[in-house]
Motif scaffolding. Structure first.
Motif, PDB file in Angstrom:
ATOM      1  N   TRP A 173      36.662 -40.817  10.949  1.00 39.88           N
ATOM      2  CA  TRP A 173      35.827 -39.213  11.724  1.00 39.88           C
ATOM      3  C   TRP A 173      35.846 -39.844  13.211  1.00 39.88           C
ATOM      4  O   TRP A 173      34.983 -39.077  14.159  1.00 39.88           O
ATOM      5  N   CYS A 174      36.403 -40.930  14.144  1.00 38.59           N
ATOM      6  CA  CYS A 174      35.804 -41.015  15.550  1.00 38.59           C
ATOM      7  C   CYS A 174      37.581 -40.848  16.379  1.00 38.59           C
ATOM      8  O   CYS A 174      36.643 -40.526  18.185  1.00 38.59           O
ATOM      9  N   SER A 209      25.478 -47.078  18.277  1.00 39.73           N
ATOM     10  CA  SER A 209      26.641 -46.842  16.970  1.00 39.73           C
ATOM     11  C   SER A 209      25.435 -45.295  16.680  1.00 39.73           C
ATOM     12  O   SER A 209      24.028 -46.121  17.249  1.00 39.73           O
ATOM     13  N   VAL A 269      27.021 -37.097  15.080  1.00 39.19           N
ATOM     14  CA  VAL A 269      27.819 -38.534  15.120  1.00 39.19           C
ATOM     15  C   VAL A 269      29.046 -38.176  14.861  1.00 39.19           C
ATOM     16  O   VAL A 269      30.355 -38.145  15.205  1.00 39.19           O
ATOM     17  N   ILE A 270      29.352 -37.222  13.581  1.00 38.91           N
ATOM     18  CA  ILE A 270      30.564 -36.323  13.468  1.00 38.91           C
ATOM     19  C   ILE A 270      30.815 -35.258  14.432  1.00 38.91           C
ATOM     20  O   ILE A 270      32.022 -34.956  14.411  1.00 38.91           O
ATOM     21  N   LYS A 284      30.690 -42.443  17.667  1.00 37.45           N
ATOM     22  CA  LYS A 284      32.530 -42.494  17.096  1.00 37.45           C
ATOM     23  C   LYS A 284      32.814 -41.497  18.579  1.00 37.45           C
ATOM     24  O   LYS A 284      33.519 -42.635  19.244  1.00 37.45           O
ATOM     25  N   ALA A 285      32.988 -40.804  18.432  1.00 35.68           N
ATOM     26  CA  ALA A 285      34.689 -40.093  19.615  1.00 35.68           C
ATOM     27  C   ALA A 285      33.901 -40.113  21.179  1.00 35.68           C
ATOM     28  O   ALA A 285      34.743 -39.461  21.569  1.00 35.68           O
ATOM     29  N   SER A 323      36.142 -42.149  21.050  1.00 35.40           N
ATOM     30  CA  SER A 323      37.851 -41.931  20.102  1.00 35.40           C
ATOM     31  C   SER A 323      37.897 -43.016  20.001  1.00 35.40           C
ATOM     32  O   SER A 323      38.416 -43.677  18.994  1.00 35.40           O
ATOM     33  N   GLY A 324      36.508 -44.019  19.465  1.00 36.67           N
ATOM     34  CA  GLY A 324      36.429 -45.439  18.751  1.00 36.67           C
ATOM     35  C   GLY A 324      37.041 -46.284  18.910  1.00 36.67           C
ATOM     36  O   GLY A 324      36.931 -47.472  18.530  1.00 36.67           O
ATOM     37  N   PRO A 369      32.184 -49.277  20.544  1.00 38.39           N
ATOM     38  CA  PRO A 369      31.929 -48.766  20.328  1.00 38.39           C
ATOM     39  C   PRO A 369      30.403 -48.407  21.422  1.00 38.39           C
ATOM     40  O   PRO A 369      29.962 -49.334  22.793  1.00 38.39           O
ATOM     41  N   GLY A 380      27.202 -45.042  21.222  1.00 35.24           N
ATOM     42  CA  GLY A 380      25.944 -44.662  20.712  1.00 35.24           C
ATOM     43  C   GLY A 380      25.016 -44.174  21.665  1.00 35.24           C
ATOM     44  O   GLY A 380      25.028 -43.953  22.759  1.00 35.24           O
TER      45      GLY A 380
END
Length: 464
Positions: free
Chosen positions: A60-61, A123, A266-267, A293-294, A297-298, A301, A303
């Motif tokens: 999803w990232c 994360s 997160v998604i 995640k995005a 774009s992954g 890491p 968050g």
């Protein structure tokens, strides 16, 4: 075949040394792991040379797609300038500050609530642990330490740390590790296909499902409830898209009882639903927004939590040390990549594309799957989508759990050159936001191919 990789050797080393997440270790040892060797655009390749359309954007990232030199260059430049320093001891770094300011500018104000502050992690799981700590610190500072209970939803996913897995509503996770931890409880999910009553409209169900929150608040005691946490659209639970009536009623309830609202994005953030943040799509007013995640774009890491002014004002003005944080909070390389990724998404207008014509085209093509004899309830929200594999559409008969129909379909997806995820009898997809119409057409061709092979296998087994 990729001549530079000895697949059998890597699989042997993998089996001997690498314990994978969410994996039956014994089963994987018998099968051997798929070795992904390289990627570009919307495709990944395995070590045997098979090209696979990544319909899940990694996990999803990878919203901006693979092979983006802008992101690699940003990481390299920052590594050569300041590869790391901590954010403890009255210290900061330039990329962390710049990214926090940029995120504050992207998060739309909603009524009396705005987002001007960011707390960093590495994360989504860590970010939701931070939410638990921050929510309880907020109420402590307001002189209401008894407000500790956080309400979440069954089948929600909020990470796999002790607090994240507790907030989530996955029974399989709760069965391992004596979860949930104290003062976390759950209500039902707004899944109309499964929980709607005969004759009930989706809008009526949305209001009823939101009402489960008020019932839980009254059961626990309003003076003990700290917050409600939810994903705008439940991702790992199967792309559960709530009816339009759901979030306005949730907002009414949290406002009525004065509890905090945590939006786990997160998604759903960074264009996945056609907006920078998912709460904008549904029009509700969160106090905290989880992201990961995005944001990069992954590619590396990163968050964090967008902290709304209601919470930030109390944390700052009341003072006192917040005894929480991470070695990598505000990591300069991760934040530099985050800045480059946001700039790339802005220049290519990726959220706007999903909100506009390309998102509408994806919705149109995916909805066509409802005509397939094996599919029902095929629906999209931005660039996430889900469908139910059904045994008998006329009788509305679903497959038995032991039929493992989703896993059968997932295997045929991989064989057909497509990554698509199975959640029980639901197949879900979340492609990169860079998809063109031609890419969507190719993805749909692969979906139909996998569905045809799945249907044939199920008929051969007497299951369809």
């Amino acid at each position: 075949m990729n001549a530079s990789i000895d697949t059998a050797h890597i699989q042997a080393l993998d089996s001997a040394h690498f314990l994978h997440p969410f994996t039956d270790f014994k089963d994987l040892q018998g099968r051997g792991a798929r070795v992904i060797s390289h990627a570009d655009g919307i495709y990944v390749w395995d070590s045997e040379g098979h090209r696979i359309l990544d319909g899940m954007s990694g996990l999803w990232c990878v919203n901006a797609g693979y092979g983006r030199r802008e992101l690699a260059d940003a990481a390299h430049q920052q590594m050569m300038t300041l590869p790391y320093y901590n954010s403890f001891f009255q210290t900061t770094n330039v990329p962390a500050v710049q990214l926090a300011a940029k995120l504050a500018s992207l998060a739309p104000d909603v009524s009396d609530r705005s987002f001007q502050h960011v707390f960093y992690s590495s994360s989504g799981s860590e970010s939701n642990d931070s939410n638990v700590r921050m929510v309880r610190r907020y109420w402590d500072l307001l002189g209401q330490p008894q407000r500790k209970v956080i309400i979440s939803r069954l089948n929600a996913y909020h990470g796999s740390t002790m607090a994240g897995a507790s907030l989530g509503g996955m029974s399989g996770m709760h069965a391992q590790g004596d979860l949930p931890i104290p003062n976390i409880t759950h209500i039902g999910q707004p899944y109309f296909f499964e929980n709607g009553l005969p004759g009930e409209s989706a809008e009526e169900f949305g209001v009823r499902a939101a009402g489960w929150l008020e019932e839980k608040i009254l059961s626990v005691g309003p003076d003990k409830v700290a917050a409600f946490i939810a994903e705008p659209v439940q991702g790992a639970g199967g792309v559960i898209i709530p009816p339009d009536s759901y979030w306005p009623e949730i907002q009414r309830i949290v406002d009525k009882y004065g509890i905090l609202l945590v939006s786990d994005e997160v998604i759903c953030a960074f264009g996945r639903l056609g907006h920078w943040f998912g709460y904008e799509k549904f029009g509700y007013k969160p106090d905290l927004v989880t992201f990961a995640k995005a944001i990069t774009s992954g590619y590396i890491p990163l968050g964090g939590v967008m902290v709304g002014n209601r919470v930030a004002k109390v944390l700052i003005e009341q003072g006192g040390e917040f005894n929480h944080g991470y070695t990598y909070s505000g990591h300069p390389v991760a934040c530099a990549v985050g800045l480059a990724n946001v700039a790339l998404m802005e220049s290519e207008q990726l959220p706007q594309r999903v909100h506009g014509d390309i998102g509408a085209y994806f919705a149109q093509r995916f909805a066509e799957l409802n005509e397939h004899p094996l599919v029902t309830a095929a629906e999209t929200c931005g660039f996430v989508a889900g469908m139910v594999l059904i045994k008998d559409k006329r009788a509305a008969t679903r497959f038995a759990e032991q039929d493992a129909v989703g896993m059968v379909c997932r295997a045929h997806c991989f064989r057909s050159g497509l990554v698509m995820r199975a959640v029980g009898d639901r197949m879900i997809i979340a492609p990169p936001l860079t998809m063109s119409r031609a890419d969507i057409d190719e993805m749909m061709r692969l979906i139909y191919l996998a569905l045809g092979l799945t249907h044939a296998e199920l008929r051969a087994k007497g299951l369809a």
